[in-house]
Scaffold this motif. Structure first.
Motif, short mmCIF file in Angstrom:
data_model
loop_
_atom_site.label_atom_id
_atom_site.label_comp_id
_atom_site.label_asym_id
_atom_site.label_seq_id
_atom_site.Cartn_x
_atom_site.Cartn_y
_atom_site.Cartn_z
N LYS A 193 4.19 10.53 -28.24
CA LYS A 193 5.60 10.18 -27.98
C LYS A 193 6.25 9.61 -29.24
CE LYS A 193 7.16 9.01 -23.97
NZ LYS A 193 7.48 8.28 -22.73
N ILE A 194 6.27 10.41 -30.27
CA ILE A 194 6.87 9.95 -31.52
C ILE A 194 8.38 9.82 -31.40
CG2 ILE A 194 7.03 12.30 -32.45
CD1 ILE A 194 6.41 11.16 -35.21
N SER A 195 9.00 10.59 -30.49
CA SER A 195 10.46 10.55 -30.38
C SER A 195 10.96 9.19 -29.91
CB SER A 195 10.95 11.65 -29.43
OG SER A 195 10.47 11.44 -28.11
N ASP A 196 10.12 8.44 -29.19
CA ASP A 196 10.52 7.10 -28.77
C ASP A 196 10.74 6.17 -29.95
OD1 ASP A 196 10.38 7.89 -26.16
OD2 ASP A 196 8.69 6.62 -25.60
N HIS A 197 10.18 6.53 -31.09
CA HIS A 197 10.27 5.68 -32.28
C HIS A 197 11.26 6.23 -33.31
CE1 HIS A 197 6.62 3.32 -31.14
NE2 HIS A 197 6.36 4.43 -30.48
N SER A 198 12.11 7.18 -32.88
CA SER A 198 13.00 7.85 -33.83
C SER A 198 13.88 6.88 -34.60
CB SER A 198 13.89 8.86 -33.08
OG SER A 198 13.13 9.89 -32.52
N GLU A 199 14.53 5.98 -33.90
CA GLU A 199 15.46 5.06 -34.56
C GLU A 199 14.72 4.13 -35.52
OE1 GLU A 199 18.55 3.27 -36.15
OE2 GLU A 199 18.71 5.01 -34.81
N GLU A 200 13.58 3.63 -35.08
CA GLU A 200 12.82 2.72 -35.94
C GLU A 200 12.30 3.45 -37.18
OE1 GLU A 200 8.83 -0.09 -35.89
OE2 GLU A 200 9.46 0.94 -34.07
N LEU A 201 11.79 4.68 -36.99
CA LEU A 201 11.30 5.45 -38.13
C LEU A 201 12.43 5.77 -39.10
CD1 LEU A 201 8.93 7.88 -36.20
CD2 LEU A 201 8.21 6.19 -37.91
N LEU A 202 13.62 5.96 -38.58
CA LEU A 202 14.77 6.24 -39.44
C LEU A 202 15.25 4.99 -40.15
CD1 LEU A 202 16.96 8.27 -40.37
CD2 LEU A 202 18.28 7.59 -38.36
N SER A 203 15.51 3.92 -39.43
CA SER A 203 16.07 2.72 -40.04
C SER A 203 15.10 2.07 -41.02
CB SER A 203 16.47 1.71 -38.95
OG SER A 203 15.36 1.34 -38.17
N ALA A 204 13.79 2.19 -40.76
CA ALA A 204 12.80 1.57 -41.65
C ALA A 204 12.74 2.24 -43.01
CB ALA A 204 11.42 1.58 -40.99
N LEU A 205 13.28 3.44 -43.13
CA LEU A 205 13.29 4.10 -44.44
C LEU A 205 14.04 3.25 -45.47
CD1 LEU A 205 14.03 7.78 -43.35
CD2 LEU A 205 11.88 6.93 -44.29
N ASP A 206 15.03 2.50 -45.01
CA ASP A 206 15.81 1.67 -45.95
C ASP A 206 14.97 0.59 -46.61
OD1 ASP A 206 18.11 3.10 -45.38
OD2 ASP A 206 18.76 1.74 -43.79
N SER A 207 13.86 0.22 -45.97
CA SER A 207 13.02 -0.85 -46.54
C SER A 207 11.99 -0.31 -47.53
CB SER A 207 12.30 -1.60 -45.41
OG SER A 207 11.35 -0.74 -44.78
N LEU A 208 11.88 1.01 -47.62
CA LEU A 208 10.86 1.60 -48.50
C LEU A 208 11.43 1.77 -49.90
CD1 LEU A 208 9.41 4.25 -46.00
CD2 LEU A 208 8.55 1.95 -46.50
N ASP A 426 8.85 15.35 -29.77
CA ASP A 426 7.50 14.80 -29.64
C ASP A 426 6.48 15.75 -30.29
OD1 ASP A 426 8.10 12.42 -28.44
OD2 ASP A 426 7.96 13.19 -26.40
N TRP A 427 5.41 15.16 -30.75
CA TRP A 427 4.41 15.85 -31.57
C TRP A 427 3.35 16.48 -30.67
CZ3 TRP A 427 0.89 12.38 -35.19
CH2 TRP A 427 -0.11 13.19 -35.75
N GLY A 428 3.37 17.82 -30.60
CA GLY A 428 2.36 18.53 -29.84
C GLY A 428 1.07 18.61 -30.61
N LEU A 429 -0.01 18.07 -30.03
CA LEU A 429 -1.26 17.97 -30.79
C LEU A 429 -2.35 18.90 -30.30
CD1 LEU A 429 -3.67 15.54 -29.46
CD2 LEU A 429 -1.35 14.81 -28.97
N SER A 430 -2.11 19.66 -29.23
CA SER A 430 -3.16 20.52 -28.69
C SER A 430 -3.33 21.78 -29.52
CB SER A 430 -2.81 20.92 -27.25
OG SER A 430 -2.68 19.79 -26.42
N ARG A 431 -4.57 22.13 -29.81
CA ARG A 431 -4.88 23.38 -30.51
C ARG A 431 -6.05 24.07 -29.79
NH1 ARG A 431 -0.73 22.05 -31.99
NH2 ARG A 431 0.04 21.71 -34.11
N GLN A 432 -5.91 25.36 -29.57
CA GLN A 432 -6.93 26.11 -28.84
C GLN A 432 -7.95 26.68 -29.84
OE1 GLN A 432 -3.53 26.49 -28.26
NE2 GLN A 432 -3.84 24.93 -26.69
N ARG A 433 -8.72 25.77 -30.42
CA ARG A 433 -9.71 26.20 -31.40
C ARG A 433 -10.90 25.25 -31.37
NH1 ARG A 433 -5.41 24.83 -35.78
NH2 ARG A 433 -5.73 22.62 -36.15
N TYR A 434 -11.97 25.68 -31.99
CA TYR A 434 -13.23 24.93 -31.98
C TYR A 434 -13.27 23.82 -33.01
CZ TYR A 434 -18.10 24.04 -33.32
OH TYR A 434 -19.28 23.44 -33.67
#
Length: 848
Positions: A193-208, A426-434
Motif C-alpha cells: 500500500k505505497i499509495s497511502d504514503h503518496s503525500e509523505e513521499l512527495l513532501s519529504a523530497l524537500d528535506s533531501l 500501489d506496488w504489485g509484488l506478485s511474480r509467477q516464477r521460481y
C-alpha cells in the motif's frame, strides 16, 4: 632504480589490509560513524568498467572517512534473484541457484584485485535463505499492519513465459525475454500500500538537500500529485446499475469542450456489455492484448467502439455524448473513465478525428484566433490564454486559474467536488516464477488466505525443479506446495507466487547493519549505523528503486524494524555517469554489421589489415563489443591505474570515455610518482636545498583543495590538483626533509584513489604503520595565505604589465612600485597620470 610493479605491490598490500582487518565495521560509540553504500550488483558473472567506476567512488569516500577518524561501514551484497537465472537454466541447463552462486564467486574474485575497502564479513546475497527468510518475516509484519493486501488487478501477461511482467520488462509491447506480444490479464495479486504514503513521499523530497534535483523531480513526477474534479455523467439507455459514470479530470476547465466519454475495456460497464454482445467482447479481448505501460498505450493505435449508450452533459442535460470503449484508458488510474476534449488533448484529437466526433475549443491563444482547430492546442498551464468557453468573468486566465474557476463553479452548482489525487499506484509484488522470494502465505479451503507462522520461516525454495516447460515450476512441484494450514492444521496449499525483485533491493541497506541477525534488523545496530550517509548508483534507478526503498524504510519503522529517524534511509545520493567506448565495426557479405573488441583493433585496423568503421563513443555493451575487460587492464597496468583513470578523466556525474591512450597516460603518471618517491629516498639527508617554503606552501594548498574536492565529489578536479603538485615536487630543489614530507603527503592524498601505490610509497619512506590507517593530513591555514601577490597594471583600460609585491604592502607603496615599472614609464612617456587606483590584492589602474 626499482620500477613501479603493480602486480607485485597490489597483492601484497591487499593481504596486509586483510590481515589487519581494518575494514571490518564494529559499533564504536567513541567514533562518529559513516555508512557509505553503492547500489549492489546483479551477479551476471563478469564485472565491467561501470562497476569499477561505481565502487571506486564509494571506496574513495570510505577510505577518506577512515582517515578523518570515522567508524566506516562499507558493505557489499548481491541482488541475486530474478529471471536471468531462470533463463540461463532454460538455455543451458543446470539450476538457477548454482548459476547464481557460481557467478557470485566469480565476480567476487574479479572485484578483489581492485583493493576495495569492503567489509566482506557482512556480504549478503538476496537469494540466500538467511536473507529472504527475514524478508518473509517483514512481509508478515507488513500484512499485520495493513501495509500489504491482495486484490484482482490487470497485469502484463507474457503468454509464452507464462508470467506477469513489470512495466519495465515490456519492450515495444512484447515480453523482454520471449518477444511475445504482452496481454492484459486480470489476476489476483499481492500489493504493497505505497499509495497511502503518496503525500509523505512527495513532501519529504524537500528535506533531501543532498539529493540531485533531477532525481527529486523524477520522483515527484512519478508520484504525480494533481488537483482535479470528481463528478459523474448521468447515463441514457445504460444497463441496470449503471445510471452514472464517475469521472476524475485534472482539466475541468475543458468540460465545455467535451465531445465523448471513454471507458476502459476493464471498466465494470464494459465487462457487463461484453457478456451479451459478441462484437464488444471481441473488441475488449483485442484491447487486452496490448500492454499496460504508458508508453505502450501512447504509441498504440487509438481504437474505440461505440457502445450505443449516451450520457448527459452536466451543464446541458439536453446535450448527449456518446460512450466509447477505448484501448487507451486504464482501469487502475482515476476511475477508468474519461471525458474526451479533442481540442486540448492530442490523444483525444486523434480519436475524435478517427471517429468523426466534434472538436470544440474552450480556450484560444488570442481573442481573435479561430475556434476551428487543426491540432490540439495544449499550452503550459502557467500560460495565459483566452477562454472562449470559460467559468469566470475575465476570459484571460492561466490554465491553473481556469482549473480553479471550473472546480469552484462545479462545487457551487453541485456538479462535482475538487479532489487531490496521485498518479502513484500501489506496488504489485506478485511474480509467477521460481527464482524469487516465496510469499509466506497459505491457502486453506476452511480458513482462506492464512499467514505462515514465523517459526516456520524461511519458506525455502525447493531445489528439485524443472524448467522443461514454461510457467512457474512451483505450480508443478509434486510436494512443495502441499502443507498444513497454520491456523487449523488441515491440508492446505502454499502460495506459489514469488516476490518482485524490487522487494529484495528495497531493504538490503538495513540488513547490512546486522546481516546475520535472526530478525530483519537489530534496533541497536540500526540506530547506530542508519542512515546511509552516502549512497551511490546509476540514474536508471532514480525512480522505482529509490521510491520503493523510501516506502520500505517507512514500513519498517511502522513495524518496529527501523528507528523513526531512518524513514528517509539515504542522507546523500550521488548518481554517477557511465563508462563509454568507441564502437568498431565492419560489414559482412550481406552488409550486416560485425562488431570487434577494442583489443582486436590497432590504429583503426584489424590484424589482417581490414579497416574498421569507428562509431562515436557509446555505453559499453556486450552486443556491440565495445567493452573493456577490467581484469585485462588490471593485468597490464594494475588496479590503481584503472581506479585513477575512471576518476580523473571526467566529472563523476558525467560519462567517461575509456581510451587505451588515457589508461596508458594514467599508468605513466603513477610510475612518475613512484620514481619521485625513489629519488627522494636516495637524496642526501644533509645537503642544503632551496625553495622549501614554496614546496610546503604548495603542499598545504593541495591538502586543502583535495579535502574540498573529495567532500564535494569533485574527484576529477581534485586529481587535477594532484597532477599540479606532482609537477611542482618533481621540479623542486628543496631539501630532503621538505621533499620527504611532500612525497609522503602526496601519497596520503592519493591513497583513496591509488591505495596500493600509496602504501608502497609510505613504506618506502619509512612511514609508521599502514597509510590506510594514517590520519588525513591537515592544511596549515597560515600556509594558504600568499606572502606575495601578482597585480596586473592597466593603463587606460588596457593591461600593460604586472608587478609582484608583498601581500601586505601599503597602497601608497604599491602605487610607487607600479609607476616605477619600465612598461608604465614607457607608456606614459613623461606624462603625469591623472589618477592611479590601487585595488589591494587585485589590480592597479592608471588613468593617463
Amino acid at each position: 632504480m626499482p620500477r613501479y610493479t603493480p602486480a607485485e605491490i597490489e597483492a601484497r598490500w591487499q593481504q596486509a589490509w586483510e590481515k589487519d582487518g581494518i575494514f571490518q565495521a564494529v559499533r564504536n560509540a567513541d567514533k562518529p560513524k559513516y555508512y557509505v553504500l553503492e547500489m549492489f550488483p546483479y551477479p551476471s558473472g563478469r564485472i565491467h568498467m561501470g562497476h569499477v567506476r561505481n565502487y571506486t567512488m564509494g571506496d574513495v569516500i570510505a577510505r577518506y572517512k577512515i582517515a578523518t577518524g570515522h567508524n566506516v561501514l562499507h558493505p557489499m551484497g548481491w541482488d541475486a534473484f530474478g529471471m536471468p537465472a531462470e533463463n540461463a537454466a532454460m538455455a543451458i541447463g543446470g539450476h538457477p541457484a548454482d548459476w547464481t552462486y557460481d557467478n557470485i564467486a566469480e565476480m567476487k574474485k574479479q572485484m578483489k584485485p581492485l583493493g576495495l575497502s569492503i567489509d566482506w564479513s557482512r556480504e549478503i546475497a538476496t537469494c540466500h535463505p538467511g536473507y529472504y527468510g527475514q524478508q518473509q518475516a517483514l512481509f508478515l509484519d507488513f500484512l499485520e499492519k495493513g501495509l500489504v493486501y491482495r486484490k484482482n488487478a490487470v497485469v502484463n501477461w507474457d503468454p509464452v513465459d507464462m508470467t506477469v511482467l513489470a512495466n519495465e520488462q515490456v519492450e515495444n509491447g512484447c515480453g523482454w525475454r520471449s518477444g511475445a506480444p504482452v496481454e492484459r490479464r486480470e489476476l489476483t495479486q499481492w500489493f504493497f500500500k505505497i499509495s497511502d504514503h503518496s503525500e509523505e513521499l512527495l513532501s519529504a523530497l524537500d528535506s533531501l538537500d543532498n539529493w540531485p534535483a533531477k532525481v527529486k523531480l523524477m520522483q515527484a513526477n512519478w508520484i504525480g500529485k494533481s488537483r482535479g474534479l470528481q463528478f459523474a455523467f448521468s447515463t441514457v439507455d445504460a444497463p441496470e446499475g449503471f445510471d452514472r459514470i464517475e469521472v476524475y479530470t485534472t482539466r475541468p476547465d475543458t468540460l465545455l469542450g467535451a465531445s465523448f466519454v471513454g471507458i476502459s475495456p476493464d471498466h465494470p460497464l464494459a465487462k457487463t456489455l461484453e457478456r451479451d454482445d459478441e462484437k464488444i467482447a471481441a473488441f475488449c479481448a483485442e484491447c487486452r492484448k496490448g500492454g499496460t505501460t504508458e508508453e505502450a498505450i501512447e504509441t498504440a493505435e487509438k481504437l474505440g467502439m461505440d457502445t450505443g449508450i449516451r450520457v448527459r452533459h452536466p451543464f446541458d442535460t439536453a446535450q448527449e455524448l456518446p460512450v466509447y470503449i477505448a484501448n487507451f484508458i486504464l482501469m487502475d488510474y482515476g476511475t477508468g473513465a474519461i471525458f474526451g476534449c479533442p481540442g486540448h488533448d492530442p490523444r483525444d484529437f486523434d480519436f475524435a478525428s478517427k471517429y468523426d466526433l466534434p472538436i470544440i475549443s474552450t480556450f484560444l491563444p488570442s481573442e481573435d484566433a479561430s475556434p476551428e482547430l487543426d491540432a490540439a492546442f495544449v499550452p503550459p498551464k502557467t500560460e495565459k490564454v483566452f477562454y472562449n468557453r470559460g467559468f469566470a468573468g475575465d476570459p484571460w486566465q492561466t490554465g491553473e486559474e481556469g482549473v480553479d474557476a471550473a472546480i469552484a463553479f462545479c462545487e457551487e452548482n453541485g456538479i462535482g467536488t475538487g479532489v487531490t489525487k496521485y498518479r502513484l499506484r500501489d506496488w504489485g509484488l506478485s511474480r509467477q516464477r521460481y527464482w524469487g522470494c516465496p510469499i509466506p502465505v497459505v491457502h486453506c479451503d476452511a480458513c482462506g488466505v492464512v499467514p505462515e507462522k514465523k517459526e516456520n520461516l524461511p519458506i525455502e525454495l525447493p531445489y528439485d525443479v524443472s524448467f522443461d516447460t514454461p510457467g512457474n515450476p512451483l505450480d508443478r512441484h509434486p510436494t512443495w506446495r502441499n502443507c498444513a494450514c497454520p491456523a487449523c492444521g488441515k491440508d492446505a496449499l502454499r502460495e506459489t507466487d514469488t516476490m518482485d525483485t524490487f522487494v529484495d533491493s528495497s531493504w538490503y541497506f538495513a540488513r547490512f547493519t546486522a546481516p546475520r541477525a535472526e530478525t530483519p534488523t537489530v534496533m541497536e545496530d540500526a540506530q547506530y549505523w542508519m542512515n546511509v550517509d552516502q549512497y551511490i548508483g546509476g540514474i536508471e534507478h532514480a525512480i522505482l528503486h529509490l521510491l520503493y526503498s523510501r516506502f520500505f524504510a517507512r514500513a519498517m519503522q511502522i513495524t518496529g524494524h527501523l528507528p523513526e529517524s531512518a524513514v528517509e534511509p539515504f542522507d546523500a545520493l550521488f548518481t554517477q555517469g557511465m563508462v563509454t567506448h568507441e564502437i568498431y565495426q565492419t560489414r559482412d557479405d550481406n552488409d550486416r554489421p560485425v562488431y570487434h573488441l577494442p583489443e582486436e583493433v590497432t590504429d583503426g585496423k584489424l590484424a589482417d589489415g581490414t579497416e574498421v568503421e569507428i562509431i562515436p563513443s557509446a555505453k559499453m555493451s556486450k552486443s556491440k563489443k565495445n567493452v573493456v575487460d577490467p581484469l585485462h587492464i588490471i593485468s597490464n597496468y594494475g588496479a590503481d591505474t584503472a581506479r585513477w583513470f575512471v576518476l580523473s578523466d571526467s566529472p563523476p556525474e558525467r560519462d567517461v570515455e575509456w581510451t587505451a591512450s588515457g589508461a596508458e597516460a594514467a599508468y605513466k603518471h603513477l610510475s612518475r610518482v613512484w620514481n619521485i618517491c625513489d629519488r627522494v629516498a636516495e637524496m642526501d639527508r644533509e645537503a642544503a636545498g632551496s625553495g622549501d617554503d614554496e614546496l610546503l606552501r604548495a603542499m598545504h594548498k593541495t591538502i586543502h583543495d583535495m579535502t574540498m574536492g573529495i567532500e564535494s565529489f569533485g574527484f576529477n578536479a581534485a586529481i587535477a590538483k594532484l597532477y599540479a603538485f606532482t609537477a611542482t615536487l618533481q621540479k623542486s630543489k628543496a631539501g630532503y626533509a621538505a621533499q620527504r614530507e611532500a612525497i609522503m603527503t602526496l601519497a596520503q592524498l592519493m591513497s583513496p584513489m591509488t591505495p596500493h601505490l600509496s602504501e608502497d610509497i609510505w613504506a618506502h619512506q619509512g612511514g609508521e604503520g599502514l597509510i590506510a590507517k594514517a590520519p588525513w593530513p591537515k592544511a596549515d591555514e597560515k600556509m594558504l595565505v600568499d606572502d606575495t601577490v601578482t597585480l596586473p597594471i592597466q593603463i587606460n583600460g588596457k593591461r600593460r604589465a604586472e608587478i609582484q609585491v608583498p601581500a601586505d604592502m601599503p597602497k601608497e607603496e604599491v602605487e610607487k612600485t607600479a609607476l616605477a615599472h619600465e612598461a608604465v614609464i614607457r607608456t606614459l612617456d613623461g606624462a603625469t597620470p591623472k589618477k592611479v587606483i590601487v585595488v589591494p590584492g587585485r589590480i592597479v589602474n592608471v588613468v593617463a
